[in-house]
Design a protein around this motif. Structure first.
Motif, mmCIF file in Angstrom:
data_model
loop_
_atom_site.group_PDB
_atom_site.id
_atom_site.type_symbol
_atom_site.label_atom_id
_atom_site.label_comp_id
_atom_site.label_asym_id
_atom_site.label_seq_id
_atom_site.Cartn_x
_atom_site.Cartn_y
_atom_site.Cartn_z
ATOM 1 N N GLU A 88 31.028 21.707 39.381
ATOM 2 C CA GLU A 88 32.319 21.270 38.845
ATOM 3 C C GLU A 88 32.653 21.997 37.547
ATOM 4 O OE1 GLU A 88 31.739 17.089 38.580
ATOM 5 O OE2 GLU A 88 32.248 16.712 40.684
ATOM 6 N N ARG A 89 31.623 22.230 36.719
ATOM 7 C CA ARG A 89 31.864 22.961 35.465
ATOM 8 C C ARG A 89 32.264 24.407 35.748
ATOM 9 N NH1 ARG A 89 27.845 25.096 31.782
ATOM 10 N NH2 ARG A 89 26.268 23.867 32.886
ATOM 11 N N LEU A 90 31.582 25.044 36.705
ATOM 12 C CA LEU A 90 31.908 26.430 37.046
ATOM 13 C C LEU A 90 33.309 26.540 37.634
ATOM 14 C CD1 LEU A 90 28.497 27.631 38.560
ATOM 15 C CD2 LEU A 90 29.420 28.114 36.281
ATOM 16 N N ALA A 91 33.763 25.472 38.304
ATOM 17 C CA ALA A 91 35.098 25.492 38.913
ATOM 18 C C ALA A 91 36.186 25.688 37.872
ATOM 19 C CB ALA A 91 35.340 24.203 39.690
ATOM 20 N N GLY A 92 35.930 25.308 36.637
ATOM 21 C CA GLY A 92 36.921 25.485 35.589
ATOM 22 C C GLY A 92 36.987 26.898 35.054
ATOM 23 N N TRP A 93 36.034 27.760 35.476
ATOM 24 C CA TRP A 93 35.951 29.106 34.916
ATOM 25 C C TRP A 93 36.123 30.226 35.946
ATOM 26 C CZ3 TRP A 93 31.081 27.669 31.633
ATOM 27 C CH2 TRP A 93 31.492 27.165 30.386
ATOM 28 N N VAL A 94 35.688 30.003 37.186
ATOM 29 C CA VAL A 94 35.653 31.112 38.147
ATOM 30 C C VAL A 94 36.219 30.691 39.501
ATOM 31 C CG1 VAL A 94 33.635 32.189 37.065
ATOM 32 C CG2 VAL A 94 33.287 30.508 38.869
ATOM 33 N N PRO A 95 36.762 31.653 40.259
ATOM 34 C CA PRO A 95 37.245 31.349 41.610
ATOM 35 C C PRO A 95 36.166 31.483 42.680
ATOM 36 C CG PRO A 95 37.868 33.572 41.029
ATOM 37 C CD PRO A 95 37.171 33.001 39.815
ATOM 38 N N ARG A 96 35.019 32.073 42.294
ATOM 39 C CA ARG A 96 33.967 32.338 43.289
ATOM 40 C C ARG A 96 32.603 32.175 42.626
ATOM 41 N NH1 ARG A 96 34.351 38.052 46.102
ATOM 42 N NH2 ARG A 96 36.035 36.993 47.234
ATOM 43 N N VAL A 97 31.688 31.526 43.340
ATOM 44 C CA VAL A 97 30.321 31.312 42.846
ATOM 45 C C VAL A 97 29.341 31.792 43.908
ATOM 46 C CG1 VAL A 97 28.571 29.590 42.233
ATOM 47 C CG2 VAL A 97 30.896 29.342 41.386
ATOM 48 N N VAL A 98 28.283 32.436 43.467
ATOM 49 C CA VAL A 98 27.178 32.808 44.356
ATOM 50 C C VAL A 98 25.953 32.003 43.940
ATOM 51 C CG1 VAL A 98 25.712 34.650 45.240
ATOM 52 C CG2 VAL A 98 28.095 35.134 44.630
ATOM 53 N N LEU A 99 25.421 31.197 44.864
ATOM 54 C CA LEU A 99 24.211 30.417 44.620
ATOM 55 C C LEU A 99 23.010 31.162 45.204
ATOM 56 C CD1 LEU A 99 25.466 26.850 45.623
ATOM 57 C CD2 LEU A 99 25.474 27.893 43.349
ATOM 58 N N VAL A 100 22.076 31.551 44.358
ATOM 59 C CA VAL A 100 20.848 32.213 44.817
ATOM 60 C C VAL A 100 19.730 31.188 44.777
ATOM 61 C CG1 VAL A 100 19.207 34.072 44.402
ATOM 62 C CG2 VAL A 100 21.639 34.445 43.952
ATOM 63 N N GLU A 101 19.273 30.776 45.957
ATOM 64 C CA GLU A 101 18.262 29.729 46.052
ATOM 65 C C GLU A 101 17.325 30.006 47.226
ATOM 66 O OE1 GLU A 101 17.826 27.163 43.987
ATOM 67 O OE2 GLU A 101 19.643 27.455 42.789
ATOM 68 N N ALA A 102 16.161 29.386 47.188
ATOM 69 C CA ALA A 102 15.249 29.417 48.338
ATOM 70 C C ALA A 102 15.682 28.334 49.322
ATOM 71 C CB ALA A 102 13.811 29.180 47.892
ATOM 72 N N SER A 103 15.952 28.728 50.541
ATOM 73 C CA SER A 103 16.389 27.770 51.555
ATOM 74 C C SER A 103 15.285 27.418 52.531
ATOM 75 C CB SER A 103 17.575 28.334 52.335
ATOM 76 O OG SER A 103 17.207 29.531 53.001
ATOM 77 N N ARG A 104 14.208 28.216 52.519
ATOM 78 C CA ARG A 104 13.066 27.956 53.399
ATOM 79 C C ARG A 104 11.816 28.517 52.728
ATOM 80 N NH1 ARG A 104 15.933 32.113 55.522
ATOM 81 N NH2 ARG A 104 17.190 30.698 56.766
ATOM 82 N N PRO A 105 10.627 28.106 53.153
ATOM 83 C CA PRO A 105 9.408 28.623 52.521
ATOM 84 C C PRO A 105 9.235 30.117 52.757
ATOM 85 C CG PRO A 105 8.957 26.630 53.797
ATOM 86 C CD PRO A 105 10.343 27.063 54.151
ATOM 87 N N ASP A 106 8.582 30.772 51.832
ATOM 88 C CA ASP A 106 8.190 32.166 51.981
ATOM 89 C C ASP A 106 7.150 32.254 53.096
ATOM 90 O OD1 ASP A 106 7.062 34.674 51.796
ATOM 91 O OD2 ASP A 106 6.304 34.423 49.768
#
Length: 589
Positions: free
Chosen positions: A510-528
């Motif tokens: 929500e905080r980022l929504a006030g600053w940018v039109p696009r966000v990239v989330l870099v996260e681990a979605s499954r185990p290595d």
């Protein structure tokens, strides 16, 4: 300004090569010359890949073998910009240093120690012209410091390919002091030494830590700015690392010690110890807790600094009654942390390992704190909260933004991201980006990846004061960054959700929504898929945030509740993904 980065990254590509020639360098080492079109630029499954590059003398490639001979079933998935290690029970991998790279001829040499019963040694022993081999890498190349007066190259015979290549190519023009332990004189090789170099051969059994340490201690290293590189059996290197760091005072950025192989047999201290009672095969946590206490009290460091220290002296030095140290000693001795008796204590093999910063983090760092939070796992599951929150009374995010050391550990854990981010930096979304807003402990890795890709957007960071201070010390040319946050064309949140609960993650979005039109989330979605602790990954994530590893479904739900839409997902490899979010509109299918 941050120090020079210690390595250069390379695209991760799966390559097929075939055997061209086989020669025996010594009776114990076989050189396999490999070649093929996939060492040059090539296209597979519609994906273009660059030529093989291994410019560093100690680069390594990961050779892929199969326990049942079905190598094709053991291969990882090739992504456009990376590798995904999909589950494969028959997969065996081993790391090898390219001894020679000839780009013009399309050849690379790998040297295999053949006196052993491992899968790679067996493959090399039977290798014939035309046989195929698959490998991945290298993922990076070591950058030596710009100013050096001398370099030490030490190791056992497994280090000879790297040492030999260094002497052939001379990446730095300084005297080289070479020390190699070999099991017998037949393992010696001709090395391209020159005036000013020294070469010392020591006959010792493979993995003989005492022989390697004694030989390194006898070397008369010169004055000036030096660099020490060592590779051998992992435990045999521990006293060498301690000597160079603690006694010779070599800075950590002037030392590179790498375990090239691991002795399979059980350490004598462990073999002679009485078996601890176990319930249904589940190991007792008591030895872990005792090792943790020994690190917290300074016992391990005190014994390291004064080998042979009597129990009474040790107790006085760490400020604990002798009877208290005596309570710890039986288990510390049983598990090889210390050896000796009350009249003189020294570190055992396990104790030497605990001198390594990464190893001790499992006992006293952030990882250990998460493990201790799992004592609240059952009530946390009933209440639907994070075990960390149940144990500490606050969220992990609240803790790390106040603790520079803890946030620094998160930043260090994220350093591996730089090997995975080429898929993100190669994406067309960077076209027209003039300003990039960063947040999360992986921000320093994102900056490095953008630099490597030639992207030069104006950089902003939005973080609390303590995390911002940690990141400032890790980012190259930190003065170019606006540390006050603010509007931007795009935001990259690099592992910013990994220490946040769902509510905190939603607040960030929500905080980022006030600053940018696009966000990239870099996260681990499954185990290595290559991690020996893959089965524990979801539990560790749950301990931290009250949510397991956030997959596409979880990210989509978080986005929806904050007005974002998932546009697409960029696979990065090793279980990591970059999820592109945009405001409003229709979600991508």
């Amino acid at each position: 300004m941050a120090a020079q980065r210690a390595f250069t990254t390379h695209p991760l590509v799966l390559r097929r090569v075939t055997v061209r020639r086989v020669t025996d360098v010594t009776p114990r080492m076989r050189r396999v010359v490999l070649g093929g079109d996939q060492l040059r630029p090539f296209t597979r499954d519609g994906i273009d890949h660059p030529a093989f590059a291994a410019p560093g003398f100690d680069d390594h490639v990961k050779v892929i073998l199969a326990s049942d001979g079905d190598v094709r079933a053991a291969l990882p998935a090739q992504l456009p910009h990376g590798i995904e290690w999909t589950p494969a029970e028959n997969r065996l991998t081993r790391d090898y240093t390219p001894r020679r790279v000839d780009a013009a001829a399309g050849e690379v040499d790998l040297d295999f120690v053949t006196h052993g019963d491992g899968p790679a040694a067996a493959w090399a022993a039977s290798a014939r012209e035309g046989d195929e081999l698959w490998f991945v890498g290298p993922k990076s190349s070591l950058r030596l410091p710009e100013r050096l007066d001398w370099i030490l190259l030490a190791g056992d015979e497994t280090a000879l390919p790297a040492i030999g290549r260094f002497l052939d190519e001379r990446p730095v023009d300084v005297p080289a002091h070479v020390l190699v332990t070999v099991p017998d004189d037949s393992a010696r090789q001709e090395l391209a030494s020159r005036e000013g170099d020294t070469v010392t051969w020591v006959v010792a059994e493979p993995g003989d830590a005492a022989a390697l340490e004694a030989a390194v201690r006898e070397l008369p290293l010169p004055e000036g700015d030096g660099y020490a590189w060592a590779a051998a059996e992992s435990r045999a290197l521990l006293p060498v690392r301690r000597y160079l760091l603690r006694e010779r005072g070599l800075p950590k950025d002037r030392l590179n010690v790498t375990g090239y192989w691991h002795r399979a047999e059980t350490a004598p201290a462990e073999a002679e110890a009485p078996a601890a009672p176990e319930a249904a095969g589940v190991p007792s946590p008591v030895p872990w807790l005792v090792a943790r206490a020994a690190l917290q009290l300074g016992v391990v460091d005190a014994v390291a600094d004064a080998p042979g220290i009597p129990l009474g002296t040790l107790a006085a030095r760490v400020g604990v009654p002798a009877a208290g140290i005596g309570v710890l000693l039986p288990l510390l001795a049983a598990h090889g942390v210390v050896v000796g008796d009350e009249d003189g204590l020294r570190l055992g093999a396990a104790g030497e390992e605990l001198l390594d910063d990464h190893e001790r983090e499992e006992y006293v760092g952030h990882e250990a704190e998460l493990l201790l939070a799992l004592t609240e796992l059952a009530p946390a599951l009933r209440e639907g909260v994070a075990p960390w929150q149940r144990a500490s009374g606050g969220t992990l995010h609240e803790a790390v933004v106040r603790d520079a050391e803890r946030y620094g550990e998160l930043v260090e854990e994220c350093e591996q991201l730089v090997f995975l981010l080429s898929g993100l930096t190669a994406d067309p979304l960077w076209s027209g980006v003039g300003t990039c807003l960063l947040t999360g402990p992986g921000s320093a890795s994102v900056v490095a990846a953008l630099d490597d890709a030639g992207h030069r957007p104006a950089l902003r960071v939005t973080e609390d004061d303590v995390p911002a201070g940690v990141l400032r010390a890790r980012v190259t040319a930190a003065e170019r960054v606006d540390w006050t946050g603010g509007p931007a064309d795009i935001a990259v949140a690099a592992k910013a959700l990994a220490h946040r609960t769902d509510e905190e993650a939603a607040a960030l979005l929500e905080r980022l929504a006030g600053w940018v039109p696009r966000v990239v989330l870099v996260e681990a979605s499954r185990p290595d898929g290559l991690s020996p602790h893959a089965a524990e990954a979801a539990l560790h994530a749950y301990a931290a945030t009250g949510a397991p590893l956030r997959d596409a479904t979880a990210i989509t739900a978080l986005a929806a509740r904050t007005g974002w839409q998932v546009r697409r997902v960029i696979p990065l490899g090793w279980g990591a993904e970059a999820t592109v979010l945009e405001r409003g509109g229709t979600a991508a299918v």
